[in-house]
Scaffold this motif. Structure first.
Motif, PDB file in Angstrom:
ATOM      1  N   ASP A 311      21.544  22.325  32.611  1.00 61.13           N
ATOM      2  CA  ASP A 311      22.568  21.006  32.726  1.00 61.13           C
ATOM      3  C   ASP A 311      24.056  21.674  32.671  1.00 61.13           C
ATOM      4  O   ASP A 311      24.195  22.945  32.412  1.00 61.13           O
ATOM      5  N   THR A 312      24.918  21.021  32.970  1.00 60.94           N
ATOM      6  CA  THR A 312      26.437  21.372  33.058  1.00 60.94           C
ATOM      7  C   THR A 312      26.993  21.048  31.782  1.00 60.94           C
ATOM      8  O   THR A 312      27.071  19.814  31.290  1.00 60.94           O
ATOM      9  N   ILE A 313      27.589  22.076  31.142  1.00 56.52           N
ATOM     10  CA  ILE A 313      28.315  21.861  29.884  1.00 56.52           C
ATOM     11  C   ILE A 313      29.792  22.044  30.227  1.00 56.52           C
ATOM     12  O   ILE A 313      30.267  22.959  30.637  1.00 56.52           O
ATOM     13  N   ARG A 314      30.498  21.065  29.510  1.00 58.75           N
ATOM     14  CA  ARG A 314      31.906  21.200  29.709  1.00 58.75           C
ATOM     15  C   ARG A 314      32.334  21.748  28.749  1.00 58.75           C
ATOM     16  O   ARG A 314      32.698  21.151  27.519  1.00 58.75           O
ATOM     17  N   ALA A 315      32.981  23.013  28.453  1.00 61.22           N
ATOM     18  CA  ALA A 315      33.276  23.615  27.267  1.00 61.22           C
ATOM     19  C   ALA A 315      34.890  23.653  27.474  1.00 61.22           C
ATOM     20  O   ALA A 315      35.786  23.898  28.196  1.00 61.22           O
ATOM     21  N   GLU A 316      35.429  22.838  26.315  1.00 59.75           N
ATOM     22  CA  GLU A 316      36.669  22.610  25.870  1.00 59.75           C
ATOM     23  C   GLU A 316      37.639  23.821  25.593  1.00 59.75           C
ATOM     24  O   GLU A 316      36.964  24.488  24.859  1.00 59.75           O
ATOM     25  N   GLN A 317      38.576  24.037  26.189  1.00 56.18           N
ATOM     26  CA  GLN A 317      39.508  25.229  25.950  1.00 56.18           C
ATOM     27  C   GLN A 317      41.005  24.704  25.643  1.00 56.18           C
ATOM     28  O   GLN A 317      41.211  23.624  26.317  1.00 56.18           O
ATOM     29  N   LEU A 318      41.777  25.240  24.805  1.00 54.57           N
ATOM     30  CA  LEU A 318      43.141  24.931  24.742  1.00 54.57           C
ATOM     31  C   LEU A 318      43.813  25.362  25.919  1.00 54.57           C
ATOM     32  O   LEU A 318      43.695  26.489  26.410  1.00 54.57           O
ATOM     33  N   PRO A 319      44.767  24.587  26.719  1.00 52.70           N
ATOM     34  CA  PRO A 319      45.325  25.060  27.972  1.00 52.70           C
ATOM     35  C   PRO A 319      46.223  26.137  27.933  1.00 52.70           C
ATOM     36  O   PRO A 319      47.071  26.044  26.637  1.00 52.70           O
ATOM     37  N   SER A 320      46.507  26.997  28.506  1.00 52.66           N
ATOM     38  CA  SER A 320      47.708  27.932  28.549  1.00 52.66           C
ATOM     39  C   SER A 320      48.871  27.067  29.028  1.00 52.66           C
ATOM     40  O   SER A 320      48.719  26.454  30.270  1.00 52.66           O
ATOM     41  N   THR A 321      50.022  27.549  28.677  1.00 54.59           N
ATOM     42  CA  THR A 321      51.215  26.782  28.842  1.00 54.59           C
ATOM     43  C   THR A 321      52.266  27.639  29.541  1.00 54.59           C
ATOM     44  O   THR A 321      52.462  28.632  29.023  1.00 54.59           O
ATOM     45  N   TYR A 322      52.959  27.460  30.619  1.00 50.75           N
ATOM     46  CA  TYR A 322      53.838  28.293  31.299  1.00 50.75           C
ATOM     47  C   TYR A 322      55.018  27.296  31.653  1.00 50.75           C
ATOM     48  O   TYR A 322      54.638  26.199  32.132  1.00 50.75           O
ATOM     49  N   VAL A 323      56.085  27.676  31.316  1.00 53.41           N
ATOM     50  CA  VAL A 323      57.458  27.050  31.530  1.00 53.41           C
ATOM     51  C   VAL A 323      58.117  27.801  32.627  1.00 53.41           C
ATOM     52  O   VAL A 323      58.662  29.100  32.342  1.00 53.41           O
ATOM     53  N   GLU A 324      58.360  27.189  33.911  1.00 52.96           N
ATOM     54  CA  GLU A 324      58.622  27.751  35.018  1.00 52.96           C
ATOM     55  C   GLU A 324      59.851  26.903  35.500  1.00 52.96           C
ATOM     56  O   GLU A 324      60.116  25.805  35.359  1.00 52.96           O
TER      57      GLU A 324
END
Length: 513
Positions: A311-324
């Motif tokens: 089965d497919t597991i959607r593993a949650e991660q906190l996003p990396s943020t970039y200010v460009e």
């Protein structure tokens, strides 16, 4: 022979609703007695925001607030008059099921606006807005972490998942007064307000989350000489209750402007020189505690036929943020189309799309930039035209984002402009963009394994070794599974240090029982 499976229950994210809802906006407005007659319409804007939302069972309900701003000139003074109206709509969505620890995203935008003067005292506005909706729910999923017996072979991979999540929201209303400088003329009316949050810092303090940042308010007001711009900055600092939070959590905080009113009032000389600025913010906090386990991604037995369920597991991660940032240039007018006088210029992003570059280390952002200005034409009339400019920019990130989901928000656009010696009006927009990458990833993991021990696999001969020609970058696991042997046995027999072949070569495959 005994066969034993160990399983772990992990939470994963499941999208249970994704769609768009539309809402018509209609305004039939008769001017109050204290407003002068309409001579010429200038502009109409509809700004939609989500004032509130809630989930009750399998129903999402939200309140959509639309701020309608209509500008016109009167014949006698020629000053810009501003009509502001608010409309609120209660909307709802039926979800597939009642969500657990729901994550809700509501993104409103204006689709179109038409406006006209029915007569000198009556105004008619027709438009439409839409809300993009996404709702995800936590889903508990059992996966295999280990198995023993019947010569079972497991391909294990690490999984970092959100073992605990905390969310909190807080709506705050701020108020400050500022006074015009002696060089500035008294206010006739506020004709435009733009409020943005330039940044939002966070800090965990005694089981609570401290959020602070700065609010930038850009205003245009009408006065006897035409239109004047004005900027104002307001800091904020708020404590948000998040029971159970500590330093083991990773946190994100965002601040969304859901309203900003600017009201002029008189000073001691009975002139409108005092402005009360009242922004309203929604502070959204999210905290995640991560755990890591080894899960089985594939399995086989070297002796018995084996069936697997994946089965497919959607593993949650906190996003990396970039200010460009990037710069966009546009030619707005030339010749007789260039205004005689420009009071202010601004830029509004629309329909922003984001995708990863082919190298995985850049992000391609495209969409529309609407350049707007408050100006005076050759006849001396106030005008506020728009010009749409399509754009596509590649922003170099540096980090490898291959496989990550990326989104981008344009958080600021500083505009400068000039009129060339050839009489061309050019504008430059210095765009600040906030890019989020890697908020979740999909992992295929084993949920069940069954082995038929009533029959053994049939081999094509009685031998202890076989020859196999491996190709560059081939996974040793795939070779071992195909040959019904063990990964470690192949690596040991061929003195391999890596689980992927660095180059094509002949391998000696030991057959194990």
């Amino acid at each position: 022979m005994d066969f034993k499976i160990n399983k772990e229950t992990i939470p994963s994210a499941e999208v249970i609703y994704s769609g768009i809802q539309e809402q018509g906006v209609e305004l039939d407005y008769i001017l109050p007695d204290y407003y002068p007659d309409v001579f010429r319409l200038i502009r109409c804007d509809v700004c939609p925001v989500i004032a509130d939302y809630s989930i009750n069972g399998d129903r999402l309900s939200y309140e959509l607030k639309c701020d309608i701003t209509l500008l016109y000139c009167d014949e006698e003074s020629g000053a810009v008059q501003c009509i502001t109206q608010k409309q609120t709509f209660s909307k709802s969505v039926e979800l597939k099921k009642s969500p657990i620890a729901a994550e809700v995203t509501l993104s409103p935008k204006t689709d179109h606006v038409n406006f006209r003067a029915v007569n000198k005292r009556r105004l008619d506005v027709r438009g439409a807005v839409s809300v993009k909706i996404s709702v995800s729910s936590e889903k508990n999923q059992e996966v295999i972490s280990d198995a023993f017996g019947m010569n079972i072979q497991l391909k294990k991979i690490p999984l970092k998942y959100a073992s605990k999540r905390l969310t909190a929201e807080k709506i705050i209303q701020l108020s400050e007064d500022t006074e015009l400088t002696p060089a500035q003329q008294p206010v006739i009316g506020i004709i435009r307000t733009q409020c943005t949050v330039s940044g939002c810092e966070k800090k965990i303090v005694s089981g609570k989350l401290l959020a602070k940042g700065d609010i930038a308010v850009k205003m245009l007001y009408s006065c006897n000489s035409g239109i004047e711009p004005m900027d104002y900055s307001m800091p904020f600092s708020q404590i948000v209750d998040m029971e159970g939070i500590d330093d083991s959590f990773e946190c994100t905080v965002s601040a969304e402007v859901i309203g900003c009113s600017v009201t002029p009032s008189t000073d001691k000389n009975n002139e409108n020189r005092i402005l009360r600025i009242e922004p309203e913010l929604r502070i959204s906090c999210r905290a995640v505690k991560f755990s890591e386990i080894m899960v089985a991604a594939d399995a086989y037995s070297t002796i018995y036929p084996c069936e697997t369920m994946i089965d497919t597991i959607r593993a949650e991660q906190l996003p990396s943020t970039y200010v460009e940032g990037f710069r966009h240039t546009a030619k707005l007018a030339e010749g007789d189309g260039v205004p005689k006088n420009i009071y202010a210029m601004w830029c509004t992003p629309k329909n922003i799309n984001t995708r990863l570059g082919s190298d995985g280390r850049s992000v391609i952002i495209s969409g529309m930039l609407t350049y707007s200005m408050a100006a005076e034409d050759a006849s001396g009339a106030i005008i506020m035209p728009d010009r749409d400019e399509a754009f596509e920019e590649t922003v170099e990130i540096g980090d490898d984002l291959s496989g990550a989901a990326v989104t981008a928000d344009i958080v600021n656009a500083d505009i400068s402009y000039n009129i060339s010696s050839e009489g061309i009006l050019n504008a430059k927009a210095d765009i600040t963009v906030r890019i989020s990458a890697g908020s979740s990833f999909d992992l295929r993991a084993l949920t069940d394994v069954s082995i038929d021990d009533s029959v053994k696999k049939q081999r094509d001969g009685d031998y202890a070794f076989k020859l196999y020609f491996g190709v560059e970058n081939e996974d040793i696991w795939d070779i071992a599974k195909r040959c019904s042997t063990g990964v470690e046995a192949i690596m040991e027999e061929n003195d391999l240090a890596d689980r992927r072949l660095e180059s094509g070569s002949m391998l000696l495959i030991p057959i194990i029982e």
